[in-house]
Scaffold this active site. Structure first.
Site, PDB file in Angstrom:
ATOM      1  N   GLY A 164       0.806  -1.223   0.000  1.00  0.00           N
ATOM      2  CA  GLY A 164       0.000   0.000   0.000  1.00  0.00           C
ATOM      3  C   GLY A 164       0.831   1.261   0.000  1.00  0.00           C
ATOM      4  N   ILE A 203      13.935   0.122 -12.078  1.00  0.00           N
ATOM      5  CA  ILE A 203      13.834   0.279 -13.535  1.00  0.00           C
ATOM      6  C   ILE A 203      13.450   1.719 -13.878  1.00  0.00           C
ATOM      7  CG2 ILE A 203      12.529  -0.422 -15.590  1.00  0.00           C
ATOM      8  CD1 ILE A 203      12.564  -3.270 -14.422  1.00  0.00           C
ATOM      9  N   GLU A 289       4.896  -8.600  -7.353  1.00  0.00           N
ATOM     10  CA  GLU A 289       4.302  -9.230  -6.180  1.00  0.00           C
ATOM     11  C   GLU A 289       2.887  -9.652  -6.534  1.00  0.00           C
ATOM     12  OE1 GLU A 289       2.912  -6.610  -2.964  1.00  0.00           O
ATOM     13  OE2 GLU A 289       3.783  -4.955  -4.070  1.00  0.00           O
ATOM     14  N   ASN A 291      -0.949  -9.564  -4.964  1.00  0.00           N
ATOM     15  CA  ASN A 291      -1.835  -9.098  -3.906  1.00  0.00           C
ATOM     16  C   ASN A 291      -2.959 -10.109  -3.752  1.00  0.00           C
ATOM     17  OD1 ASN A 291      -0.435  -6.682  -3.337  1.00  0.00           O
ATOM     18  ND2 ASN A 291      -1.297  -5.809  -5.204  1.00  0.00           N
ATOM     19  N   ARG A 293      -5.881 -10.346  -2.494  1.00  0.00           N
ATOM     20  CA  ARG A 293      -7.123  -9.723  -2.021  1.00  0.00           C
ATOM     21  C   ARG A 293      -7.797  -9.054  -3.202  1.00  0.00           C
ATOM     22  NH1 ARG A 293      -4.775  -4.489  -2.526  1.00  0.00           N
ATOM     23  NH2 ARG A 293      -2.655  -4.525  -1.748  1.00  0.00           N
ATOM     24  N   ARG A 339      -8.777   8.135  -8.080  1.00  0.00           N
ATOM     25  CA  ARG A 339      -8.916   8.090  -6.615  1.00  0.00           C
ATOM     26  C   ARG A 339      -8.984   9.508  -6.076  1.00  0.00           C
ATOM     27  NH1 ARG A 339      -5.067   3.347  -4.175  1.00  0.00           N
ATOM     28  NH2 ARG A 339      -5.379   1.803  -5.824  1.00  0.00           N
TER      29      ARG A 339
END
Lengths: 499, 179
Positions: A164, A203, A289, A291, A293, A339
């Site tokens: 997050g 990167i 990665e 997530n 959820r 957002r």
């Protein structure tokens, strides 16, 4: 289907889950902290239970209390939303032990992907491409320096348990490494109670591309195409879209296949997201990665696929087969999510406080997932994101125009918001042509003079409005408000009365 | 009614006259000429608890909130804090012996939070954009930087302190001009 579900979260995601529950005739149980009595997720749920004081460690992260409420209310399952306990294997296990269904992946899935370092090794073995990095965690500054030299600057220091946007720091030069190392460990310890960190190549022109995946307990795994989330600041996403304007169709195909391969390798159950770092010049992608959820940005996938991901989560959690096969899933049109956060658009500092006016956009192909309302006080204790504005269009150009139109209708006052920032981004040539990278905000927005940010309003509008309001205020101020004025003013006035 | 105002770093003299049918507002930015506006009251009126302001044929929905001398103006997704001083405020400010109008030589906390680290000490000269302290609020560590060259006078907080919104964290003196 379940009859009653507890939603162990707050804010817009708790409302999002409540909505699907209600559509399916499932009773929803809200939990809330003392700071959230008047929060919209409490007002919209069927049942609501106080679970503790404002700090999330004593409420939304209080596993025992939440399980206790689930039992008390007769909830058959718990939806954890995102954040909080959504990726806690301890919580997933606690649910299982209490005989309550955890709506999410298995505890084993969460453990496999929860540690960024271990998950990267796991994915390497599964044949998923990964970014060059340190061999395991680095324990000391000296070790960090050696590892960074070997990988080559610029490097990224990441908290092993981070997420997050918390617990990630970049060191462009060796000089910046000590402070970045310290800050990263400190954030890791504060937010995740784990100060282990690792280092990897940073990167230079990266894009953040992720793939939505879904698995069921019958061995089916599918992907629901990609999302691009490269508009970020300090690794906090601001805008997400699907499809990505930078992914050619043959790469899209591969991305989906690799994501399914990753999920399949750990027998993934439920909704998950495989995140990749995408090199826009070479069109290469590396596993970052997973997530485990539902993501904040899941609505853009819902808009282009026409599927309700929360509903699918519930079905899979009950042991049903996925209701769609890979060839039934289509990416249609284009969707963008913005957002809207309670924060200063220039400094990005949080701006909690009381909302005065709130007029939300509406109209065709516009979706608003949020929890703001007039008179609501945005608490200081939680994430500043209060609303997600999601739009759909036949193509990207139409979606951008629709997003701009929606922002023009938006009115939210009393607290500072980043609405104006979104207006700037949507009109920026690099956003419009889709070449933007994850460095877009830092390079094109925050480093520019702030005056350029506010070109939507004639400066005199602010002054005239303030002046007329100040004039009206002083006309209506009664003499009983003496105490508010200075002592000299009072003396002066009394003298005037005597004469 | 006469005011002095400051918005977006620019100082103004302001005059407001209320007529029966129109507002007459005049603005004089520092170093510039007066700008006079006659605004019919039909172009500036309350609609649904908000101000509908038609200015130069452009339609704005404005929300204006006054608290003390600060007027928070919201319109079109943007926000501006306009400082407005009438004669009484100006006198008041000067008597308090503070920096007063246009001063603001303090680093204030814009929000409640917790101080993580303080990087400066009293007497220290800081350059513009130099980090002063790290504050944690809403789960994020925020680095607060100097807005201009100055000398640290007093540091009011230390690491670990919880602070309220508006609390003064660091006071400054003006940096001595270079000779």
């Amino acid at each position: 289907m379940f009859k009653k579900i507890l939603i162990a979260n707050r804010g817009e995601i708790a409302i999002r889950v409540t909505r699907t529950c209600r559509e399916l005739g499932i009773q929803s149980v809200a939990v809330f902290s003392e700071a959230d009595r008047n929060s919209l997720h409490v007002l919209l749920a069927d049942e609501a239970y106080l679970i503790g004081p404002a700090p999330s460690s004593e409420s939304y992260l209080n596993i025992e209390k939440i399980i206790e409420v689930a039992k008390l209310s007769g909830s058959e399952a718990i939806h954890p939303g995102y954040g909080f306990l959504s990726e806690s294997p301890v919580f997933a296990k606690a649910c299982q032990e209490a005989g309550i269904v955890f709506i999410g992946p298995t505890a084993e899935n969460i453990i496999a992907m929860g540690d960024k370092l271990a998950s990267r090794e796991l994915m390497k073995k599964a044949g998923v491409p990964t970014v060059p990095g340190s061999e395991g965690t680095v324990e000391s500054l000296e070790e960090a320096q050696t590892a960074a030299e070997k990988i080559g600057y610029p490097v990224m220091i990441k908290a092993s348990a981070g997420g997050g946007g918390k617990g990630i720091r970049v060191a462009l030069t060796p000089k910046e490494l000590p402070e970045a190392f310290r800050a990263c460990r400190s954030e890791g310890l504060n937010f995740f109670k784990d100060d282990r960190v690792f280092i990897e190549r940073f990167i230079q022109n990266p894009k953040h591309i992720e793939v939505q995946v879904f698995g069921d307990s019958h061995g089916n795994v599918v992907h629901l195409f990609e999302r691009e989330c490269s508009v970020q600041r300090r690794h906090q996403k601001l805008i997400e879209e699907s499809p990505s304007p930078s992914v050619p169709s043959e790469v899209r195909q591969r991305l989906g296949e690799v994501a399914v391969q990753a999920a399949r390798s750990i027998n993934y159950l439920g909704a998950g997201t495989v995140e990749f770092i995408f090199d826009n010049s070479t069109k290469e992608f590396f596993f970052m990665e997973m997530n485990t959820r539902l993501q904040v940005e899941h609505p853009v996938t819902e808009m282009v696929t026409g599927l309700d991901l929360v509903q699918e989560q519930l079905l899979v959690a009950m042991g049903c087969k996925l209701s769609f096969s890979q060839d039934q899933i289509q990416q249609k049109g284009h969707s963008i999510e913005l957002r809207i956060c309670a924060e200063d658009p220039v400094t990005f500092t949080p701006s909690p406080g009381k909302i005065r006016r709130c007029r939300l956009p509406a109209g065709p192909f516009v979706r608003v997932d949020g929890y703001a309302y007039p008179g609501y006080e945005v608490p200081i204790h939680y994430d500043p994101m209060i609303i997600k504005l999601i739009v759909w269009g036949h193509d990207r150009e139409e979606a951008i125009r629709r997003a701009q139109r929606s922002l023009a209708e938006f009115m939210l006052t009393g607290i500072k918001t980043n609405i104006v920032l979104h207006k700037n981004i949507l009109g920026h040539p690099q956003f419009i042509d889709g070449t933007y990278t994850t460095q877009f905000i830092e390079q094109e927005i925050t480093s520019k003079p702030q005056n350029q940010l506010f070109m939507f309003v004639d400066e005199d509008v602010f002054l005239i409005s303030a002046a007329i309001t100040a004039y009206s205020d002083s006309k209506t101020r009664s003499t009983s408000e003496f105490k508010l004025a200075s002592r000299w003013g009072k003396v002066g006035r009394q003298k005037g009365l005597r004469n | 009614m006469q005011f002095e105002a400051e918005s977006n770093g620019i100082k103004y003299e302001v005059s407001v006259l209320e007529g029966r049918k129109a507002w007459r507002v005049s603005l004089k930015p520092e170093g510039e000429d007066w700008r006079h506006y006659e605004i019919p009251k039909t172009d500036y009126q309350f609609v649904d608890q908000t101000i509908s302001f038609i200015f130069k044929d452009t339609s704005y929905l404005v929300d204006a909130i006054g608290e003390g001398t600060n007027y928070d103006i919201y319109t079109r997704g943007t926000h501006r804090t306009v400082e407005i001083y009438n004669e009484e405020n100006l006198l008041h400010e000067s008597l308090k012996g503070k920096a007063g109008f246009g001063g603001g030589l303090n680093l204030n906390s814009g929000m409640p939070g917790k101080i993580v680290k303080v990087m400066v000490e009293p007497g220290q000269a800081v350059a513009a954009d130099e980090p002063l302290l790290i504050m944690e609020a809403m789960k994020m560590e925020n680095e607060m930087r100097a807005s201009a060259e100055a000398i640290v006078e007093t540091v009011h907080v230390q690491a670990g302190d919880n602070v309220e919104a508006g609390a003064t964290l660091i006071s400054f003196k003006k940096a001595e001009s270079k000779k």
